[in-house]
Design a protein around this motif. Sequence first.
Motif, mmCIF file in Angstrom:
data_model
loop_
_atom_site.group_PDB
_atom_site.id
_atom_site.type_symbol
_atom_site.label_atom_id
_atom_site.label_comp_id
_atom_site.label_asym_id
_atom_site.label_seq_id
_atom_site.Cartn_x
_atom_site.Cartn_y
_atom_site.Cartn_z
ATOM 1 N N GLY A 152 35.965 47.421 53.200
ATOM 2 C CA GLY A 152 35.151 47.924 52.096
ATOM 3 C C GLY A 152 35.646 47.417 50.755
ATOM 4 N N ARG A 153 36.954 47.408 50.584
ATOM 5 C CA ARG A 153 37.538 46.864 49.333
ATOM 6 C C ARG A 153 37.236 45.378 49.199
ATOM 7 N NH1 ARG A 153 43.224 49.975 49.850
ATOM 8 N NH2 ARG A 153 42.503 51.964 49.047
ATOM 9 N N TYR A 154 37.388 44.651 50.298
ATOM 10 C CA TYR A 154 37.078 43.217 50.291
ATOM 11 C C TYR A 154 35.603 43.008 49.912
ATOM 12 C CZ TYR A 154 35.987 38.569 51.967
ATOM 13 O OH TYR A 154 35.551 37.270 52.044
ATOM 14 N N GLY A 155 34.719 43.801 50.501
ATOM 15 C CA GLY A 155 33.305 43.663 50.211
ATOM 16 C C GLY A 155 32.969 43.941 48.762
ATOM 17 N N ARG A 156 33.606 44.959 48.177
ATOM 18 C CA ARG A 156 33.355 45.269 46.755
ATOM 19 C C ARG A 156 33.867 44.153 45.855
ATOM 20 N NH1 ARG A 156 34.530 50.208 48.791
ATOM 21 N NH2 ARG A 156 36.708 50.211 48.144
ATOM 22 N N GLN A 157 35.031 43.565 46.198
ATOM 23 C CA GLN A 157 35.586 42.483 45.392
ATOM 24 C C GLN A 157 34.738 41.217 45.442
ATOM 25 O OE1 GLN A 157 39.496 42.003 47.012
ATOM 26 N NE2 GLN A 157 40.355 43.693 45.840
ATOM 27 N N HIS A 158 34.125 40.971 46.589
ATOM 28 C CA HIS A 158 33.375 39.730 46.748
ATOM 29 C C HIS A 158 31.867 39.903 46.530
ATOM 30 C CE1 HIS A 158 37.223 38.686 48.478
ATOM 31 N NE2 HIS A 158 36.910 37.447 48.172
#
Length: 186
Positions: A178-184
């Motif tokens: 989820g963090r990766y998705g928000r960053q990208h």
Amino acid sequence: PYLLNALSAAIPATLALFFIEDQLQERALAGGFLAAYFGAAAVGLPLWSALARRFGTIACWRQAMLLSIAGFVGAVLLGPGDRWSFLVVCLATGAALGADLLLPPVLLARVVTQRASVGAAFGILTMLGKLALALAGIALPLLSALDYQPGQGPSSSLPLVYAALPCVLKLAAFVALGRYGRQHAA
């Protein structure tokens, strides 16, 4: 997220036969349970592919993680004779495995932009999967430290290491993805 997710699958893979034989006391059904698990994964592959095209790769992989957790958390409570409940666990987690097999390489292919880097990137992904399998070996000494003895029947520690620990790892992968998705997404 990939390493955490792979580790969450590798631990129960390492302990599956112990769980089936000792906790469920269903040795004769081990092959059927494994066939159901991998069959559900095979059936799930095209479904996850279609869902990823419609809703996005990260969103679908995260939903598959939740399906896996929902399916697997109940295994903590299983004991002798719970064959039908375990079959449901195998089908749900197998379906989620389809996403685990399909979606990480899709995400990786999207972030690798230089052709020369593709082989190295997929090599790293493969290495992380192998590392997860190696790290899953810690489950056996952990169970020994918790006084589990193979062949001695049901245990209070086996379901915790076989099912609860992987659910915690899968949840950590869910959060990290989820963090990766928000960053990208930005």
